[in-house]
Design a protein around this motif. Structure first.
Motif, PDB file in Angstrom:
ATOM      1  N   ASP A   4       1.077  -0.782   0.391  1.00  0.00           N
ATOM      2  CA  ASP A   4       0.270   0.236   0.252  1.00  0.00           C
ATOM      3  C   ASP A   4       1.079   0.887   0.003  1.00  0.00           C
ATOM      4  N   GLN A   5       1.950   1.040   0.955  1.00  0.00           N
ATOM      5  CA  GLN A   5       2.634   2.546   0.551  1.00  0.00           C
ATOM      6  C   GLN A   5       3.621   2.569  -0.608  1.00  0.00           C
ATOM      7  N   LEU A   6       4.018   1.293  -1.558  1.00  0.00           N
ATOM      8  CA  LEU A   6       4.522   1.497  -2.257  1.00  0.00           C
ATOM      9  C   LEU A   6       3.252   1.796  -3.678  1.00  0.00           C
ATOM     10  N   LEU A   7       2.372   1.711  -3.692  1.00  0.00           N
ATOM     11  CA  LEU A   7       1.557   2.220  -4.964  1.00  0.00           C
ATOM     12  C   LEU A   7       0.365   3.724  -3.949  1.00  0.00           C
ATOM     13  N   ALA A   8       0.447   4.267  -3.217  1.00  0.00           N
ATOM     14  CA  ALA A   8       0.026   5.410  -2.531  1.00  0.00           C
ATOM     15  C   ALA A   8       0.415   6.255  -3.719  1.00  0.00           C
ATOM     16  N   LEU A   9       1.420   6.717  -3.999  1.00  0.00           N
ATOM     17  CA  LEU A   9       1.462   7.202  -4.454  1.00  0.00           C
ATOM     18  C   LEU A   9       1.278   7.927  -6.664  1.00  0.00           C
ATOM     19  N   PRO A  10       1.420   5.808  -6.869  1.00  0.00           N
ATOM     20  CA  PRO A  10       1.297   5.620  -8.135  1.00  0.00           C
ATOM     21  C   PRO A  10       0.150   6.576  -8.650  1.00  0.00           C
ATOM     22  N   ARG A  11      -1.209   5.475  -7.263  1.00  0.00           N
ATOM     23  CA  ARG A  11      -2.585   5.845  -7.586  1.00  0.00           C
ATOM     24  C   ARG A  11      -3.617   6.790  -7.589  1.00  0.00           C
ATOM     25  N   ARG A  12      -2.533   7.834  -7.160  1.00  0.00           N
ATOM     26  CA  ARG A  12      -3.277   9.518  -7.322  1.00  0.00           C
ATOM     27  C   ARG A  12      -2.992   9.730  -8.686  1.00  0.00           C
ATOM     28  N   HIS A  13      -1.273   9.932  -8.822  1.00  0.00           N
ATOM     29  CA  HIS A  13      -1.565   9.985 -10.347  1.00  0.00           C
ATOM     30  C   HIS A  13      -1.906   9.461 -11.253  1.00  0.00           C
ATOM     31  N   PHE A  14      -2.423   8.435 -10.995  1.00  0.00           N
ATOM     32  CA  PHE A  14      -3.700   7.491 -11.955  1.00  0.00           C
ATOM     33  C   PHE A  14      -4.993   8.589 -12.109  1.00  0.00           C
ATOM     34  N   ASP A  15      -5.170   8.531 -10.305  1.00  0.00           N
ATOM     35  CA  ASP A  15      -6.331   9.204 -10.467  1.00  0.00           C
ATOM     36  C   ASP A  15      -6.814  10.695 -11.009  1.00  0.00           C
ATOM     37  N   GLU A  16      -4.929  11.590 -10.887  1.00  0.00           N
ATOM     38  CA  GLU A  16      -5.305  12.927 -11.496  1.00  0.00           C
ATOM     39  C   GLU A  16      -5.495  12.758 -13.125  1.00  0.00           C
ATOM     40  N   VAL A  17      -4.706  12.079 -13.303  1.00  0.00           N
ATOM     41  CA  VAL A  17      -3.972  11.726 -15.089  1.00  0.00           C
ATOM     42  C   VAL A  17      -5.845  11.498 -16.014  1.00  0.00           C
ATOM     43  N   THR A  18      -6.478  10.486 -14.807  1.00  0.00           N
ATOM     44  CA  THR A  18      -7.756   9.730 -15.707  1.00  0.00           C
ATOM     45  C   THR A  18      -8.718  11.355 -15.676  1.00  0.00           C
ATOM     46  N   SER A  19      -8.942  11.952 -14.920  1.00  0.00           N
ATOM     47  CA  SER A  19      -9.472  12.972 -14.280  1.00  0.00           C
ATOM     48  C   SER A  19      -9.522  14.333 -16.561  1.00  0.00           C
ATOM     49  N   ARG A  20      -7.882  14.626 -15.423  1.00  0.00           N
ATOM     50  CA  ARG A  20      -7.216  15.655 -16.793  1.00  0.00           C
ATOM     51  C   ARG A  20      -7.962  14.529 -18.361  1.00  0.00           C
ATOM     52  N   LEU A  21      -7.957  13.591 -18.160  1.00  0.00           N
ATOM     53  CA  LEU A  21      -8.633  12.956 -19.417  1.00  0.00           C
ATOM     54  C   LEU A  21      -9.699  12.810 -20.160  1.00  0.00           C
ATOM     55  N   GLY A  22     -10.811  12.778 -19.319  1.00  0.00           N
ATOM     56  CA  GLY A  22     -11.374  13.381 -19.848  1.00  0.00           C
ATOM     57  C   GLY A  22     -12.417  14.839 -20.127  1.00  0.00           C
ATOM     58  N   ARG A  23     -12.235  15.181 -19.834  1.00  0.00           N
ATOM     59  CA  ARG A  23     -11.960  17.081 -20.117  1.00  0.00           C
ATOM     60  C   ARG A  23     -10.843  16.857 -21.315  1.00  0.00           C
ATOM     61  N   ALA A  24      -9.425  16.510 -22.086  1.00  0.00           N
ATOM     62  CA  ALA A  24      -8.712  16.134 -23.018  1.00  0.00           C
ATOM     63  C   ALA A  24      -9.931  16.319 -24.341  1.00  0.00           C
ATOM     64  N   ILE A  25     -10.138  14.588 -23.827  1.00  0.00           N
ATOM     65  CA  ILE A  25     -10.804  14.794 -25.255  1.00  0.00           C
ATOM     66  C   ILE A  25     -12.265  15.094 -25.290  1.00  0.00           C
ATOM     67  N   ILE A  26     -12.249  16.108 -24.619  1.00  0.00           N
ATOM     68  CA  ILE A  26     -14.250  16.884 -25.204  1.00  0.00           C
ATOM     69  C   ILE A  26     -13.665  17.870 -25.597  1.00  0.00           C
ATOM     70  N   VAL A  27     -12.413  18.146 -24.822  1.00  0.00           N
ATOM     71  CA  VAL A  27     -11.694  19.790 -25.952  1.00  0.00           C
ATOM     72  C   VAL A  27     -11.227  19.314 -27.313  1.00  0.00           C
ATOM     73  N   GLY A  28     -10.368  18.266 -27.014  1.00  0.00           N
ATOM     74  CA  GLY A  28      -9.912  17.749 -28.572  1.00  0.00           C
ATOM     75  C   GLY A  28     -10.919  17.552 -29.578  1.00  0.00           C
ATOM     76  N   THR A  29     -12.436  17.493 -28.936  1.00  0.00           N
ATOM     77  CA  THR A  29     -13.491  16.374 -30.249  1.00  0.00           C
ATOM     78  C   THR A  29     -14.090  17.503 -30.579  1.00  0.00           C
ATOM     79  N   GLU A  30     -13.675  18.885 -29.972  1.00  0.00           N
ATOM     80  CA  GLU A  30     -14.319  20.076 -29.883  1.00  0.00           C
ATOM     81  C   GLU A  30     -13.552  20.769 -31.636  1.00  0.00           C
TER      82      GLU A  30
END
Length: 525
Positions: free
Chosen positions: A323-349
């Motif tokens: 859990d200690q080893l995967l804590a930081l990668p898991r947080r970074h993965f959540d942030e990238v996921t949220s930015r990816l959804g917004r980037a797909i919408i902007v690119g499509t427009e």
């Protein structure tokens, strides 16, 4: 000289003695010698021995420091000899004397042949040992190590003796394996040759043949006297063992018996049984050793795994949790996921806006097709022009080549070559004739010079050559003694004469010559 010939040719009175033919004299001598010397023992040194004749008989001589006698060993006797005769060996021959009328010779027909004591054999053995040692066949550096566990064992010995039974019994007790026996005679004249053939035969076997090639050879024989073991002192056998690609164990005789095979073999065993013990290990000891090593290996592996397991546990306590080893990668993965959804919408427009701005229509497509057709036509025109230019250049080159290599130039070149060849042929014939004439002149000159310098021309002029009884040229009268036998060579033949006078000092055996006037020269006649 006339007095000499008249005395020698005077008729002699007939003696009252019986006449014999040559055959009668030869037969009488043969019977007398065979009756007197029907069974004799002769001691002498073998001379002129070249081995058995193609008929199987052997002819040589026996000699000492003052005389020699011819000897013959018939084929049937040769096969019964206990050892092979050799040049220079001192022997005692038993047989009978006889004569050979065809050449007026007497000889001994040998029935038995034995060395003149062990000293002669030992001297011969030491000579062979010295010669082989000088060649380096006894060096320890050239001896090969024995295989630890041979799969096939080759044995060279007698098939009926106790030696092979002892070897097989010891092999069966220690380490059963495949044994190949090459039967040979281990005593007698042919024993050395048979053992040599066996060693060479084992080496010639293929590795994958019906008879497996041995991994190790044993040359074995029981104990015996020096004469019994003499076949294993054969020089050819020693060289065959030294050249063997298969390691060889020598087990000849007892521990105190040494032969040449013992010196050249890779290992020398004291007895045939000892050779079997050297050749293979003890199977029971190997099994016990393997069991001991297996137990030690198992215990070692168990202790090794225990130590590794303890080290792994100690290292795991110092490491962080998953859990200690995967804590930081898991947080970074959540942030990238949220930015990816917004980037797909902007690119499509953005893509939709660019698509609408282009305003595609049929006119636009027609313009692009016309432009592409124009560029294609231009490139095709350039390609056809380049092709026509290449064809014109190739046609011009072909026409120039045809003009250069046409029928007329070729005929002119052929005529020039024929004229040059004819001229060279004439020069060659002329040079050959000149060379032959020059050589013929040199040969004629050499023939004239040879005829001039030859002593035959001198003899033709009336001179003569004087030679003594040995054929040496007599140049001065001082070299002639009274009663010397001389030879006078004339142009048409040779005449023998006896000197009646001479100025040379007489030989000790001849009678003293009468004194003569020192001022006069002696006459040959």
């Amino acid at each position: 000289m006339s007095d000499f010939f008249s005395e020698s040719n005077a008729p002699q009175p007939k003696a009252n003695v019986a006449e014999y033919t040559v055959s009668e004299i030869s037969g009488a001598l043969k019977r007398a010698i065979e009756d007197q010397f029907g069974h004799v023992r002769v001691r002498g040194e073998i001379s002129g021995y070249r081995g058995p004749h193609s008929s199987g008989h052997a002819y040589f001589s026996l000699k000492d420091d003052r005389a020699r006698i011819e000897a013959v060993v018939w084929k049937t006797t040769m096969s019964r000899l206990k050892f092979r005769p050799e040049e220079g060996m001192e022997v005692i021959a038993t047989g009978k004397l006889t004569t050979y009328p065809g050449s007026s010779k007497y000889q001994i027909v040998i029935d038995n042949l034995e060395p003149a004591g062990a000293g002669a054999l030992m001297a011969l053995l030491e000579e062979r040992k010295r010669r082989l040692a000088a060649e380096g066949l006894f060096e320890a550096a050239r001896k090969r190590p024995l295989p630890y566990m041979p799969l096939v064992l080759g044995v060279i010995t007698s098939p009926t003796g106790a030696v092979i039974r002892d070897i097989i019994h010891r092999i069966t007790d220690r380490f059963p394996l495949h044994v190949v026996l090459w039967p040979v005679r281990v005593q007698g004249e042919t024993s050395g040759a048979e053992v040599t053939a066996a060693v060479q035969g084992f080496n010639a076997l293929p590795h994958d043949g019906p008879v497996k090639r041995p991994d190790l050879l044993i040359v074995a024989r029981g104990g015996g006297s020096l004469e019994d073991l003499w076949g294993f002192n054969d020089e050819a056998l020693a060289r065959a063992v030294a050249a063997s690609d298969i390691p060889v164990i020598s087990a000849v005789g007892h521990e105190t018996d040494w032969t040449l095979v013992d010196f050249v073999a890779d290992v020398r065993a004291p007895t045939p049984t000892g050779a079997a013990e050297i050749a293979v290990p003890v199977k029971a000891d190997l099994e016990a050793t393997l069991a001991n090593l297996g137990a030690r290996l198992k215990g070692c592996m168990t202790r090794h795994f225990d130590r590794k397991r303890q080290s792994l546990r100690a290292a795991s306590r110092a490491l962080p949790t998953p859990d200690q080893l995967l804590a930081l990668p898991r947080r970074h993965f959540d942030e990238v996921t949220s930015r990816l959804g917004r980037a797909i919408i902007v690119g499509t427009e953005r893509k939709r806006a660019r698509f609408l701005a282009v305003r595609l229509s049929p006119a636009t497509l027609e313009w692009r097709m016309a432009e592409t057709r124009r560029i294609t036509d231009r490139d095709m025109a350039r390609a056809f022009a380049a092709l026509r230019a290449i064809l014109r250049e190739r046609r011009l080159r072909l026409e120039r080549a045809a003009q250069r290599f046409g029928p007329q130039p070729l005929l002119r070149r052929q005529k020039q070559s024929a004229d040059a060849l004819t001229a060279l042929q004439r020069r060659l014939d002329h040079a050959t004739i000149l060379r032959l004439e020059r050589l013929r002149g040199r040969v004629n000159q050499a023939e004239r010079l040879l005829a001039t310098l030859s002593h035959q021309s001198i003899l033709d002029r009336g001179f003569a050559l004087v030679t003594d009884a040995e054929g040496a040229l007599v140049k001065r009268a001082a070299e002639v003694a009274p009663h010397d036998a001389l030879s006078l060579r004339f142009a048409d033949g040779t005449v023998g004469v006896i000197a009646t006078e001479g100025t040379h000092r007489p030989k000790p055996q001849a009678k003293a010559a009468k004194p003569k006037d020192p001022g006069t020269q002696g006459s040959l006649f």
